[in-house]
Write an enzyme that holds these catalytic residues in place. Structure first.
Site, mmCIF file in Angstrom:
data_model
loop_
_atom_site.group_PDB
_atom_site.id
_atom_site.type_symbol
_atom_site.label_atom_id
_atom_site.label_comp_id
_atom_site.label_asym_id
_atom_site.label_seq_id
_atom_site.Cartn_x
_atom_site.Cartn_y
_atom_site.Cartn_z
ATOM 1 N N SER A 35 3.005 8.777 -10.050
ATOM 2 C CA SER A 35 1.880 8.995 -10.955
ATOM 3 C C SER A 35 0.702 9.564 -10.165
ATOM 4 O O SER A 35 0.805 10.648 -9.607
ATOM 5 C CB SER A 35 1.530 7.687 -11.676
ATOM 6 O OG SER A 35 0.677 7.916 -12.763
ATOM 7 N N HIS A 91 7.562 6.822 -18.013
ATOM 8 C CA HIS A 91 6.716 6.785 -16.821
ATOM 9 C C HIS A 91 7.171 5.716 -15.827
ATOM 10 O O HIS A 91 6.723 5.715 -14.687
ATOM 11 C CB HIS A 91 5.266 6.535 -17.245
ATOM 12 C CG HIS A 91 4.263 6.932 -16.218
ATOM 13 N ND1 HIS A 91 4.141 8.225 -15.760
ATOM 14 C CD2 HIS A 91 3.334 6.213 -15.534
ATOM 15 C CE1 HIS A 91 3.177 8.279 -14.849
ATOM 16 N NE2 HIS A 91 2.679 7.077 -14.694
ATOM 17 N N TYR A 143 -1.096 5.090 -3.192
ATOM 18 C CA TYR A 143 -1.484 5.359 -4.586
ATOM 19 C C TYR A 143 -2.901 5.933 -4.625
ATOM 20 O O TYR A 143 -3.107 7.080 -4.934
ATOM 21 C CB TYR A 143 -1.361 4.093 -5.436
ATOM 22 C CG TYR A 143 -1.605 4.374 -6.906
ATOM 23 C CD1 TYR A 143 -0.587 4.897 -7.692
ATOM 24 C CD2 TYR A 143 -2.836 4.139 -7.501
ATOM 25 C CE1 TYR A 143 -0.789 5.181 -9.039
ATOM 26 C CE2 TYR A 143 -3.051 4.421 -8.845
ATOM 27 C CZ TYR A 143 -2.040 4.943 -9.605
ATOM 28 O OH TYR A 143 -2.252 5.228 -10.927
ATOM 29 N N ASP A 162 8.590 10.748 -20.566
ATOM 30 C CA ASP A 162 7.304 10.371 -19.977
ATOM 31 C C ASP A 162 6.197 11.023 -20.797
ATOM 32 O O ASP A 162 5.936 12.218 -20.687
ATOM 33 C CB ASP A 162 7.222 10.831 -18.520
ATOM 34 C CG ASP A 162 6.011 10.258 -17.795
ATOM 35 O OD1 ASP A 162 5.100 9.740 -18.479
ATOM 36 O OD2 ASP A 162 5.967 10.314 -16.557
#
Length: 706
Positions: A557, A676, A477, A641
């Site tokens: 993301s 999302h 991430y 999203d």
């Protein structure tokens, strides 16, 4: 005639084998290009797929349909796809429970019997009372796409305020339920987003909302001028009292919280995803008292102890400490330290009648310590290794605590702890079709060029050979101070059972080691995030876990941005890329919904030529090159999203399909009535994971083994 029969048999056999060998190279839809050019500090940048940003247009709709058809045709031909789905349904089908919460005489908790699309909220009168359903979100829609996003209970347990999300959108609707009767009141609040719900007694609560957007722009318009309101039970939303609005700074968010004594409102402001302001006002007064309006610190109210507010803050303490402020004189210069910063990150604090439970992270793993309210450490709560604590619920007038614990090997348990005599009891332990004792979790460190030690959590079957030939899924991430701690993921079972290795790389940009670790991966340091991830892959190869032909990478993301960047920079290192809801256009991300708030981590293309050039240098969309052998890629996005709008993924895959001429598939999976990620129904989650694993196994040249 015999010759004809012979040739027919040959044709039938050839057809059988061709239908079972799996999909070939897809025939991608043609995507039109337009002559759109933006100029940044004298530099022209073409944006030929700008038209795909209009998600409401008929033309974009037809393009989506064409992409969905190509992707579905490819996935349907993978021979073991159904086998994966069956196994996921088998392992998913176990009871899950949430940590219980007590308010007044009632106990509240969530529960899912296994394959329910949404978890159900239950209530008991007394801990040993008879349970009853208080709210079943599965009855709010036939397909499970209306989700319970949040709920809070008034202090004495009279009312439940709950927020729902439709189709995965960040927009929320708030409703009120009478706990005793289970009936909904007439109250309905709309256009709520990025908001808490903070009760003032039993009469009403504070929340945050935006003005109603223009029709058709609900999922794309820039979120500006968030306002704080007080809603009194029974009133129409139009009559709600405006508590705070900042008319000078449209790109700031605000939220309110009531203190433990229902005497003051605590107002938080934010201009991005990091750092906040803090102001306090006595209920009924007009004037706000400033605690900290520098927007240079992260500070949050924990609770009231002996008339003083305990604040969890990184003010002059990048790994956080606890300080106390006087609500009558709250300025930051007057704060007093209660519990100092340590070498580990203080992740959260929960107060009981006589104690405070401090949740620390040590190398991304959870550690719990109990302190008295004078700030003295009493003892450590023993936890199994390599895991994390999910939630902690304490009771303000008691010294009981409930917390959840899980690791890659241990499904989520709920433990009841008597803080006074230190007795523990596991009150819930799920029965999962997975034997964690057959697997091992390791914590290893790899050293970056600048000396930073990057922690990796590695999970796999016991006894695997380090022969460099294991399939490996590398997750990352690396942003926004977020930490994905090691924890049980039922979705990993098909991968681990098939001999796959799973690695969680705690790269810079996250909060594993506090604000310093976070800032080391932001703005002009963002390349470090990509370098750390590439380093992790290289070191795993050196250690004998895998090789470049067996590495799949996964991230969502900000993690989708990570994958897009590293695939452009090192396409030779990975065989499969699985970016989900990624930020792919680094030049225009701030122009949609809440994107402007990410500038604290990314910077903006319009703030300086230097920042433009830096963003342009790694932006996934703008660095796809012709003549490069890209890995097999399956992009994931969703039509609702409204955080990272699907245009990012649309433009990215259109560019990749245009420029990549190799044999690896580069496809996009577009989910409908989803957003999302939060609140996605179990059925859709299993379908998505089925496609992800089918694509990954097939393109790594392996088959699932159950």
């Amino acid at each position: 005639m015999r010759h004809l029969i012979f040739y027919l048999l040959l044709f039938a056999m050839a057809t059988f084998f061709s239908c079972n060998k799996g999909p070939g190279k897809p025939d991608y839809p043609e995507t039109k290009k337009v002559d759109t050019v933006d100029v940044y500090f004298g530099n022209e940048v073409a944006d030929p797929y700008r038209w795909l940003e209009d998600d409401q247009s008929e033309e974009t709709g037809k393009w989506v349909e064409a992409q969905v058809e190509v992707t579905n045709n490819y996935l349907e031909k993978i021979p073991f796809r159904d086998k994966i789905e069956e196994r996921l349904k088998e392992v998913w089908n176990y009871e899950k429970q949430g940590t219980p919460l007590r308010k007044g005489k009632y106990w509240f908790y969530s529960k899912n019997d296994g394959l329910q699309n949404q978890s159900v909220v239950y209530v008991k009168e007394g801990r040993d009372g008879e349970e009853r359903v208080l709210l079943d979100p599965n009855k709010l829609s036939e397909d499970g796409t209306v989700a319970l996003a949040d709920y809070t209970i008034s202090e004495n347990g009279k009312y439940m305020a709950y927020a729902i999300s439709r189709g995965g959108s960040d927009w929320r609707e708030i409703y009120i339920k009478d706990v005793a009767t289970g009936e909904d009141l007439d109250d309905q609040l709309k256009w709520v987003k990025f908001s808490g719900i903070s009760w003032l007694g039993e009469d009403g609560f504070y929340y945050s909302r935006y003005d109603e957007p223009e029709k058709g722009e609900e999922l794309t318009n820039v979120n500006e001028f968030q306002q704080v309101f007080y809603h009194k039970i029974g009133d129409n939303q139009n009559d709600d009292e405006l508590i705070f609005k900042d008319n000078e700074n449209p790109l700031r968010n605000y939220g309110a919280e009531v203190d433990d004594d229902d005497e003051h409102i605590i107002l938080y402001g934010s201009s991005g995803t990091n750092n906040n302001s803090l102001m306090i006002k006595k209920i009924g007064d007009d004037n706000w008292l400033v605690a900290d309006t520098t927007y240079e610190n992260n500070s949050h109210y924990i609770g009231t102890v002996n008339g003083k507010y305990w604040i969890l803050t990184d003010y002059e303490a990048p790994r956080y400490r606890i300080m106390a402020l006087d609500p009558q004189n709250p300025h930051i210069d007057s704060w007093k330290e209660v519990i100092p910063e340590t070498g580990n990150v203080l992740n959260g604090v929960s107060l009981s009648k006589s104690y405070a439970i401090l949740h620390y992270m040590i190398d991304a793993e959870s550690c719990l310590f109990v302190y008295n309210l004078a700030g003295k450490k009493e003892y450590e709560i023993e936890l199994p290794g390599h895991g994390s604590v999910g939630s902690i619920q304490t009771i303000p007038d008691d010294d009981q605590a409930f917390y959840s614990y899980n690791s890659y090997n241990i499904p989520g348990q709920i433990i009841n702890l008597n803080l006074e005599n230190r007795e523990k009891e596991v009150i819930f332990e799920p029965d999962v079709d997975f034997n964690g004792e057959n697997y091992v979790t390791k914590l290893v460190f790899v050293e970056a060029d600048d000396g930073a030690q990057i922690p990796l959590h590695i999970v796999h079957k016991k006894g695997i050979e380090l022969d460099g030939n294991n399939p490996l899924m590398l997750y990352g991430y690396g942003g926004f101070n977020i930490v994905y701690q090691p924890g049980f993921q039922i979705s990993l079972v098909p991968w681990l059972e098939s001999g796959g290795v799973y690695v969680n790389a705690h790269i810079r940009g996250g909060g594993e080691y506090g604000e310093e670790w976070h800032q080391a991966g932001t703005r002009m340091n963002k390349q470090r995030v990509f370098d750390d991830f590439i380093l992790a892959a290289e070191k795993l190869i050196e250690m004998g876990y895998t090789n470049p032909d067996k590495i799949a990478i996964r991230g969502g993301s900000n993690g989708g941005l990570l994958l897009g960047a590293v695939v452009n920079q090192r396409p030779d290192l990975f065989a499969v890329s699985l970016p989900a809801v990624g930020v792919m256009d680094m030049l225009r991300y701030h122009k949609f919904t809440i994107g402007w708030a990410w500038a604290s981590d990314y910077g903006r293309s319009d703030e300086s030529e230097e920042m433009f050039r830096y963003l342009y240098s790694y932006s996934p969309l703008h660095n796809i090159k012709s003549g490069v052998d890209y890995p097999a890629t399956l992009v994931f996005t969703a039509d609702h999203d409204d955080r990272v709008v699907p245009a990012h993924s649309f433009k990215y895959i259109a560019t990749l399909q245009e420029k990549y001429k190799g044999d690896n598939p580069v496809l996009i999976r577009i989910e409908t009535k989803a957003g999302h990620g939060a609140g996605k129904p179990v059925s859709k989650t299993i379908e998505e994971l089925t496609d992800m694993y089918a694509f990954t196994f097939y393109n790594l040249g392996i088959e699932p083994k159950y």
